[in-house]
Design an enzyme around this catalytic site. Structure first.
Site, short mmCIF file in Angstrom:
data_model
loop_
_atom_site.label_atom_id
_atom_site.label_comp_id
_atom_site.label_asym_id
_atom_site.label_seq_id
_atom_site.Cartn_x
_atom_site.Cartn_y
_atom_site.Cartn_z
N GLU A 182 0.84 -1.21 0.00
CA GLU A 182 0.00 0.00 0.00
C GLU A 182 0.87 1.25 0.00
O GLU A 182 0.41 2.35 -0.30
CB GLU A 182 -0.91 0.02 1.23
CG GLU A 182 -2.26 -0.62 1.01
CD GLU A 182 -2.18 -2.11 0.76
OE1 GLU A 182 -2.15 -2.50 -0.42
OE2 GLU A 182 -2.15 -2.89 1.72
N ASP A 309 -6.64 -3.83 -5.03
CA ASP A 309 -6.02 -4.48 -3.87
C ASP A 309 -6.54 -5.92 -3.73
O ASP A 309 -6.69 -6.44 -2.62
CB ASP A 309 -6.28 -3.67 -2.58
CG ASP A 309 -5.46 -4.14 -1.37
OD1 ASP A 309 -4.50 -4.91 -1.56
OD2 ASP A 309 -5.80 -3.74 -0.25
N ILE A 550 -6.94 -4.16 9.87
CA ILE A 550 -7.19 -2.98 9.05
C ILE A 550 -8.63 -2.45 9.16
O ILE A 550 -8.85 -1.24 9.05
CB ILE A 550 -6.82 -3.28 7.56
CG1 ILE A 550 -6.97 -2.02 6.69
CG2 ILE A 550 -7.65 -4.40 6.99
CD1 ILE A 550 -6.09 -0.89 7.06
N CYS A 615 -3.43 10.20 8.37
CA CYS A 615 -3.95 9.73 9.66
C CYS A 615 -5.06 8.69 9.54
O CYS A 615 -5.21 7.81 10.39
CB CYS A 615 -4.48 10.90 10.49
SG CYS A 615 -3.47 12.39 10.42
N CYS A 618 -5.07 4.74 10.12
CA CYS A 618 -4.96 4.19 11.47
C CYS A 618 -6.05 4.70 12.41
O CYS A 618 -6.58 3.95 13.23
CB CYS A 618 -3.60 4.52 12.09
SG CYS A 618 -2.27 3.54 11.39
O1 LIG Z 1 -0.18 -5.23 0.28
C1 LIG Z 1 0.38 -5.53 1.33
O2 LIG Z 1 1.62 -5.59 1.44
C2 LIG Z 1 -0.48 -5.84 2.50
C3 LIG Z 1 0.04 -6.20 3.73
C4 LIG Z 1 -0.85 -6.51 4.78
C5 LIG Z 1 -0.19 -6.91 6.07
O3 LIG Z 1 1.05 -7.07 6.05
O4 LIG Z 1 -0.80 -7.06 7.10
C6 LIG Z 1 -2.25 -6.42 4.54
C7 LIG Z 1 -2.66 -6.06 3.24
N1 LIG Z 1 -1.78 -5.78 2.27
C8 LIG Z 1 -4.04 -5.97 2.87
O5 LIG Z 1 -4.34 -5.65 1.71
C9 LIG Z 1 -5.03 -6.26 3.81
O6 LIG Z 1 -6.23 -6.25 3.49
C10 LIG Z 1 -4.63 -6.58 5.12
C11 LIG Z 1 -5.39 -6.82 6.26
C12 LIG Z 1 -4.50 -7.02 7.25
C13 LIG Z 1 -4.77 -7.24 8.68
O7 LIG Z 1 -3.90 -7.80 9.35
O8 LIG Z 1 -5.86 -6.80 9.13
N2 LIG Z 1 -3.23 -6.95 6.78
C14 LIG Z 1 -3.29 -6.66 5.47
CA LIG Z 2 -2.63 -4.91 0.20
#
Ligand SMILES: O=C(O)c1cc(C(=O)O)c2c(n1)C(=O)C(=O)c1cc(C(=O)O)[nH]c1-2
Ligand SMILES: [Ca+2]
Length: 708
Positions: A182, A309, A550, A615, A618
């Site tokens: 991202e 994504d 997330i 911001c 998060c």
């Molecule tokens: O594109 C990335 O490198 C990446 C990493 C991660 C991550 O490392 O937790 C998530 C995602 N994408 C992602 O798209 C996503 O929906 C997601 C949910 C979570 C979570 O732990 O709630 N991590 C990630």
């Molecule tokens: Ca992602």
């Protein structure tokens, strides 16, 4: 084969020792099925809390514990490890890798950790700042530690790497990927010798920006096959291209292949990333490689031209399935894009597939190749139009694991619907330091703020537990819930399916028909995966509790549709004769504080843009937090310019995961955020205070600014 190693043999023959849970998905099949049946449909109604162990982190808990000969190893947020006596919860040892708080900003999705691997007396896990560590399982002492992010590799400008997935071990090699797509990252996995920590091989999932060799296992396939699926001048050459392998990596002893589950493009915007040209291999794909060398064997791309994504990082499970009268060894896969795939595990050949939830980006799959038949409206980066996408970037299925019962032949799939408004960043791709860089307009991807639009959006938030038949490609039964982001699933020989929910309830269902047989209020949202084990002949069921990931941090107030959830982080363990009792914890969240009287209307719009850029991901869309990280409307720091600048500009709270932003924003920009927050607090204080007068009703419409 004896080259599997003693632990490899033990994982292959895991059913000989069902008391243990030796690897992330219990066996190499990653079916999350345990034959234990002492707890079953007849008695699960009597299940009780045996013990609980409170963690020293209060963020999302996504870990799958391992249980080895009476010891339970749990990984928690901030990459910490606890070794506990599996029958009593007594702490044997704890390990804290001391991840610096300011690296939280490098990760999209909370400083989570999904789990650990065990091999030959050692515990292996990744840390959020990019290390892979081996500990002595008996003592918790470090055996070796390596930085998994190579300093000299072509990884793009931003290099925003984090490690939060569980390592997997194949034939004595510990395999680990990373996240960061991202922001700006180039995906790769590394395989280290389990005994020494020495690098064996590395496989990059997207091409080198100059089509030069990386001196890695992936060189030949990237240069000969993948590079021509990218535009040579797109923004990927600067941002890294993405394709991070942040969750599933699976070794299959039947085919003797390692499957890498590859993520989304970086930046998301396909027009900017690759000038709207090419399929962009290996984004949104499963790539099979050889365990000894990392040599490419096959790939299957579920989402060419990714711009949503739509990662394929989700769980890879293998099964033997009867297909057209023939038993075939297959991969079953439910990636974010809403389609369920059955793929030949040896060749990667597409066998069959179908959408498992509603989706609007593709009309279906080509029956021969499995390639999506795109809805041109959904190709928003090419047609330049706004797109209300279902699934959105959180997918129809995320990291929450599905389970398969060989007794019912059903896959229990935690799915959800969380739509998203995709809109192109105006004027071409522009990267911000320390920020998500999607090539999208981050203010417009902000979710709606009018009561009408919010009410409509809320109607679209849904979650399901699907009992999915992988042969017929349909749900045999399903349970629908208001709002998504429920936890992963465990299936057992007692014909039970266990799942924790975003509301904090932990349930056991009848695996045959979904009848709700047991529920327990664990008082904080559950997103992790349950496991089961036994000690001295007594069966236990364990689940990590702790709302996060997330969904609550980026969706903010909207995520409350799943329940009013505050973070209490701990491990809960159940047995039939348990006697433990949880204290009653605060369940009404951050309390509104009357906001300062004045703010500068003129800078509020600018503050909104800065907030959504730096911001929002998060602290929640539109400055409404989702119950895990602080709700800034009620923060004491917004009362004074200097106090706010100390936190946001100078990093007064880095130890807690709040980085400093004076390198990415000017003091005026930071001050504009403060004014925007005061405005938001002023606009919402009344309704939030009212909502709390009736705590049980907090998640309902009034708290979201929606007229009931
Ligand atoms: O594109 C990335 O490198 C990446 C990493 C991660 C991550 O490392 O937790 C998530 C995602 N994408 C992602 O798209 C996503 O929906 C997601 C949910 C979570 C979570 O732990 O709630 N991590 C990630
Ligand atoms: Ca992602």
């Amino acid at each position: 084969a004896d080259d599997q190693g003693a632990t490899g043999e033990a994982i292959i023959h895991a059913d000989d020792h069902p008391e243990n849970w030796l690897s992330y998905g219990r066996t190499y099949l990653e079916q999350r099925y345990s034959p234990l049946d002492q707890i079953n449909r007849q008695n699960v109604g009597d299940l009780k809390l045996a013990w609980f162990y409170e963690f020293d982190s209060n963020r999302g808990q996504e870990g799958t514990p391992l249980i080895i000969d009476g010891v339970l190893y749990a990984s928690t947020n901030w990459s910490k490890i606890k070794a506990l006596k599996a029958d009593t919860g007594e702490l044997l040892w704890a390990f804290d890798p001391k991840v610096p708080g300011n690296v939280a900003v490098r990760g999209c999705c909370d400083t989570v950790n999904r789990g650990i691997a065990y091999w030959n007396g050692k515990i292996y896990f990744g840390t959020f700042d990019g290390r892979l560590i081996a500990l002595d399982a008996k003592t918790g002492k470090v055996v070796w530690s390596v930085n998994t992010i190579p300093k000299d590799a072509a990884l793009g400008n931003q290099r925003s790497y984090t490690v939060d997935g569980a390592p997997r071990i194949a034939k004595g090699r510990v395999i680990i990927g990373n996240g960061g797509a991202e922001f700006g990252a180039r995906g790769f996995v590394s395989a280290f010798d389990a005994e020494t920590g020495k690098l064996d091989w590395r496989f990059f999932t997207v091409p080198n920006p100059k089509n030069e060799p990386d001196h890695a296992a992936s060189d030949s396939v990237l240069m000969n096959k993948a590079y021509k699926t990218w535009s040579p001048t797109g923004a990927w050459t600067k941002q890294g291209g993405g394709g991070t392998v942040w969750d599933s990596i699976v070794y299959d002893p039947v085919t003797d292949l390692v499957y890498l589950a590859v993520g989304n493009g970086s930046p998301w915007n396909y027009k900017y990333r690759s000038n709207g040209i090419g399929d962009n291999l290996f984004l949104g794909s499963i790539v099979a490689v050889k365990p000894e060398t990392g040599e490419y064997v096959w790939h299957f791309q579920a989402t060419p031209m990714d711009q949503w994504d739509y990662t394929s990082v989700q769980q890879i499970m293998t099964l033997d399935l009867p297909i057209n009268g023939e038993t075939r060894h297959v991969i079953v896969h439910a990636p974010k894009n809403g389609f369920f795939y059955v793929i030949d595990a040896k060749t990667g050949q597409f066998i069959q597939g179908k959408n498992y939830t509603y989706e609007n980006w593709a009309y279906g799959l080509d029956p021969k190749t499995g390639r999506p038949i795109f809805n041109p409206e959904g190709l928003y980066t090419l047609n330049g139009k706004d797109w209300y996408g279902i699934p959105g970037p959180l997918g129809a299925h995320n990291f929450m694991e599905m389970a398969y019962s060989p007794r019912t032949h059903l896959i229990y799939l935690p799915a959800h619907q969380i739509p998203f408004g995709y809109k192109n960043q105006a004027g071409g791709f522009k990267a911000h330091p320390d920020s998500w860089n999607l090539g999208l307009d981050m203010t417009k991807t902000g979710l709606p703020d009018t009561p009408e639009a919010r009410a409509a959006y809320m109607q679209d938030l849904k979650g399901w537990l699907l009992a999915w038949d992988p042969v017929k490609l349909q749900a045999q039964w399903s349970i629908e819930r208001p709002g998504g982001w429920d936890g992963g699933v465990l299936a057992t020989g007692g014909d039970l399916v266990f799942q924790g929910l975003a509301t904090g309830e932990f349930h056991a269902y009848d695996a045959t028909d979904g009848k709700d047989l047991f529920k327990y209020d664990l008082q904080s949202g559950i997103i992790a995966n349950p496991v089961t084990y036994s000690v001295n002949g007594k069966q236990y069921v364990a689940i990590e509790v702790g709302w996060g990931g997330i969904y609550p941090i980026s969706m903010g107030g909207m995520s409350r549709t799943a329940g009013w959830t505050v973070n209490h982080s701990y491990l809960a363990v159940f047995s039939l004769d348990g006697k433990a009792k949880l204290p009653t914890w605060n369940s009404i969240g951050f309390l509104p504080v009357k906001p300062p009287a004045q703010f500068d209307e003129k800078v509020v719009d600018k503050g909104y843009f800065q907030y959504q850029t730096y911001c929002q991901t998060c602290h929640g869309d539109n400055a409404e937090a989702g119950g895990m990280l602080p709700d800034l409307r009620w923060s004491g720091a917004i009362r004074h310019k200097d106090a706010f600048y100390n936190v946001v500009g100078r990093g007064a709270l880095t130890a807690y995961g709040m980085d400093r932003f004076d390198t990415s924003m000017t003091p005026d920009e930071i001050e504009s955020i403060r004014n925007y927050l005061i405005k938001r607090a002023t606009d919402t204080y009344e309704r939030e205070t009212e909502a709390r007068k009736n705590p049980s009703k907090i998640p309902t419409a009034p708290a979201l600014g929606i007229t009931p």
